[in-house]
Design an enzyme around this catalytic site. Structure first.
Site, mmCIF file in Angstrom:
data_model
loop_
_atom_site.group_PDB
_atom_site.id
_atom_site.type_symbol
_atom_site.label_atom_id
_atom_site.label_comp_id
_atom_site.label_asym_id
_atom_site.label_seq_id
_atom_site.Cartn_x
_atom_site.Cartn_y
_atom_site.Cartn_z
ATOM 1 N N ASP A 1 42.162 40.119 47.936
ATOM 2 C CA ASP A 1 41.032 40.866 47.390
ATOM 3 C C ASP A 1 41.222 42.302 47.874
ATOM 4 O OD1 ASP A 1 38.660 42.211 46.928
ATOM 5 O OD2 ASP A 1 37.379 40.516 47.457
ATOM 6 N N TYR B 1 33.341 53.759 35.182
ATOM 7 C CA TYR B 1 34.775 53.419 35.208
ATOM 8 C C TYR B 1 35.625 54.686 35.201
ATOM 9 C CZ TYR B 1 39.254 51.592 33.406
ATOM 10 O OH TYR B 1 40.581 51.277 33.220
ATOM 11 N N ARG C 1 47.455 38.429 35.715
ATOM 12 C CA ARG C 1 47.406 38.480 34.244
ATOM 13 C C ARG C 1 47.494 39.931 33.775
ATOM 14 N NH1 ARG C 1 40.888 37.508 33.992
ATOM 15 N NH2 ARG C 1 40.366 39.707 34.066
HETATM 16 N N1 LIG Z 1 43.814 47.346 29.396
HETATM 17 C C1 LIG Z 1 43.646 48.629 29.227
HETATM 18 O O1 LIG Z 1 43.450 49.116 28.114
HETATM 19 C C2 LIG Z 1 43.734 49.562 30.407
HETATM 20 C C3 LIG Z 1 43.699 50.940 30.142
HETATM 21 C C4 LIG Z 1 43.780 51.834 31.204
HETATM 22 C C5 LIG Z 1 43.884 51.372 32.499
HETATM 23 N N2 LIG Z 1 43.894 50.026 32.733
HETATM 24 C C6 LIG Z 1 43.987 49.611 34.143
HETATM 25 O O2 LIG Z 1 45.083 48.720 34.295
HETATM 26 C C7 LIG Z 1 44.798 47.786 35.332
HETATM 27 C C8 LIG Z 1 45.007 46.376 34.810
HETATM 28 O O3 LIG Z 1 44.120 46.164 33.718
HETATM 29 P P1 LIG Z 1 44.227 44.929 32.717
HETATM 30 O O4 LIG Z 1 43.882 45.428 31.384
HETATM 31 O O5 LIG Z 1 45.490 44.200 32.932
HETATM 32 O O6 LIG Z 1 42.965 44.075 33.236
HETATM 33 P P2 LIG Z 1 42.780 42.494 33.445
HETATM 34 O O7 LIG Z 1 41.314 42.329 33.613
HETATM 35 O O8 LIG Z 1 43.495 41.730 32.394
HETATM 36 O O9 LIG Z 1 43.522 42.245 34.841
HETATM 37 C C9 LIG Z 1 43.023 42.776 36.044
HETATM 38 C C10 LIG Z 1 43.560 41.945 37.189
HETATM 39 O O10 LIG Z 1 43.013 42.507 38.411
HETATM 40 C C11 LIG Z 1 42.548 41.427 39.189
HETATM 41 N N3 LIG Z 1 41.502 41.856 40.112
HETATM 42 C C12 LIG Z 1 40.220 42.230 39.816
HETATM 43 N N4 LIG Z 1 39.552 42.476 40.935
HETATM 44 C C13 LIG Z 1 40.398 42.269 41.966
HETATM 45 C C14 LIG Z 1 40.284 42.362 43.367
HETATM 46 N N5 LIG Z 1 39.129 42.710 43.968
HETATM 47 N N6 LIG Z 1 41.373 42.088 44.142
HETATM 48 C C15 LIG Z 1 42.541 41.709 43.551
HETATM 49 N N7 LIG Z 1 42.706 41.587 42.237
HETATM 50 C C16 LIG Z 1 41.641 41.867 41.442
HETATM 51 C C17 LIG Z 1 42.035 40.394 38.189
HETATM 52 O O11 LIG Z 1 41.883 39.121 38.771
HETATM 53 C C18 LIG Z 1 43.112 40.480 37.122
HETATM 54 O O12 LIG Z 1 44.201 39.628 37.402
HETATM 55 C C19 LIG Z 1 43.375 48.074 35.787
HETATM 56 O O13 LIG Z 1 43.389 48.898 36.928
HETATM 57 C C20 LIG Z 1 42.787 48.817 34.600
HETATM 58 O O14 LIG Z 1 41.709 49.641 34.975
HETATM 59 C C21 LIG Z 1 43.824 49.116 31.722
#
Ligand SMILES: NC(=O)c1ccc[n+]([C@@H]2O[C@H](COP(=O)([O-])OP(=O)(O)OC[C@H]3O[C@@H](n4cnc5c(N)ncnc54)[C@H](O)[C@@H]3O)[C@@H](O)[C@H]2O)c1
Length: 267
Positions: A65, A161, A18
C-alpha cells in the site's frame, strides 16, 4: 548494443496488478528486466506476476500500500532480496475520484492526495535511499512517476485528481534536482498519459455522463478522440513503451522531464 535493453536490471512497479502498471511490468520484463509488482490487489497482482514469469522472465509480487511507510520499507527490501537489486522504480499506483467542484468531498481529496502524492513521495524517498551510493542496492538507476495529461490540460470533474497529478509533475523535477546535485546516480522523470483504455479512464467517461458534462460515456470518449491529433484513445502499451525508454540507457541524459503520451491531446 541495444540501449533500450534492460537485461540484468531489477524493477519495482507499484500498482502493477492491472492496467498501465501491469503493461509496464510486462514491457520491462520483455526488455530484459526482472520485475516485482507491488499492489494492494494481491490475487490480481500475483496473477499478473505469474503470467510474466510464464514468458521466462523473473517476476514476483509484494503486497504494497503506497500510503504506508512500513509497506514501502518491506517492499524495497523484498525486491532487493528476491531480484538481487533495484535499478528501476515506477511509481504508477494511483486513483481517480471525479467530482464537480461544487460537490467537493474533503475525504475524497485527502484520499487522492494520500495515494497519488504521499504514495509517490514515499516511493521516491525509499527508492532514492536504496538506489543511491551506500544504499541497499547502491547501483543508481531510473525512477518514473505517473503524472497525467490532467496536469497539462483542464478536464472538468477532475479538480482534485488534477491537483495531485500536477503535484507529481513538480515533485518529479525536484527529485531530479536533488538526485543529480547530490550524486545519487538516479534519473527521475514522469509521463503524462492521455486517455488510456483502462477501468480508470472508462470510469471517468461514465462520470462525465453522470455529472451532466457529456451526453453519454461513449460521447465523452468520442470528444476526447476528436481532440486527439492522432485520432484514437491511448493503449496501455503506449505508456509502457515510453516508460521502458525512460527506464533504459536510451534516455541516459534525460532527467527532470515529463513526456506526454497522449496522441497530441495536450498540445
Ligand atoms: N488510464 C488513464 O487514462 C490514465 C491517464 C493518465 C494517468 N494515469 C495514471 O496511470 C496510473 C495507472 O492508472 P490505470 O489507468 O492503470 O488505473 P487502474 O485503476 O487500472 O490501476 C491502478 C492500480 O493502482 C493500484 N493501487 C491503487 N491504490 C493503491 C495503493 N494505495 N497502493 C498500491 N497500489 C494501489 C490498484 O490496485 C491498481 O492495480 C495512475 O497513477 C493513473 O493516475 C492513467
Amino acid at each position: 548494443m541495444n540501449s533500450f535493453e534492460l537485461t540484468g536490471r531489477k524493477a519495482l512497479v507499484t500498482g502493477g496488478a492491472r492496467g498501465i502498471g501491469a503493461a509496464t511490468a510486462e514491457a520491462l520484463a520483455h526488455a530484459g528486466a526482472s520485475v516485482m509488482i507491488g499492489d494492494v490487489l494481491e490475487a490480481e497482482g500475483k496473477a499478473t506476476a505469474d503470467a510474466i514469469a510464464k514468458t521466462g522472465a523473473t517476476a514476483g509480487f509484494v503486497k504494497l500500500d503506497v500510503t504506508d511507510e512500513a509497506d514501502w520499507e518491506a517492499a524495497i527490501a523484498t525486491t532487493i532480496a528476491e531480484l538481487g537489486g533495484l535499478d528501476v522504480l515506477v511509481n504508477n499506483a494511483g486513483i481517480l475520484t471525479a467530482s464537480l467542484i461544487i460537490d467537493t468531498d474533503p475525504a475524497d481529496i485527502r484520499r487522492l492526495n494520500d495515494i497519488n502524492v504521499v504514495g509517490t513521495l514515499l516511493g521516491l524517498k525509499h527508492g532514492l535511499r536504496a538506489m543511491r551510493p551506500g544504499g541497499a542496492a547502491a547501483n543508481g538507476g531510473s525512477i518514473v512517476n505517473l503524472s497525467s495529461g490532467a496536469a497539462l490540460i483542464a478536464y472538468p470533474a477532475t479538480a482534485g485528481y488534477s491537483a495531485t497529478k500536477s503535484a507529481v509533475d513538480r515533485i518529479t523535477r525536484i527529485a531530479a534536482q536533488e538526485s543529480g546535485k547530490l550524486g545519487y546516480g538516479v534519473r527521475v522523470n514522469c509521463v503524462y498519459p492521455g486517455f488510456i483504455g483502462t477501468s480508470m479512464a472508462f470510469g471517468l467517461a461514465a462520470d462525465m455522463a453522470r455529472l451532466g458534462l457529456s451526453d453519454s460515456a461513449e460521447a465523452a470518449l468520442n470528444e476526447v478522440v476528436g481532440s486527439t491529433p492522432l485520432g484514437r484513445l491511448g493503449e496501455v502499451d503506449d505508456v509502457a513503451n515510453a516508460i521502458v525508454f525512460l527506464a533504459s540507457d536510451a534516455s541516459q541524459f534525460v532527467t527532470g522531464a515529463g513526456l506526454p503520451v497522449d496522441g497530441g491531446l495536450g498540445i
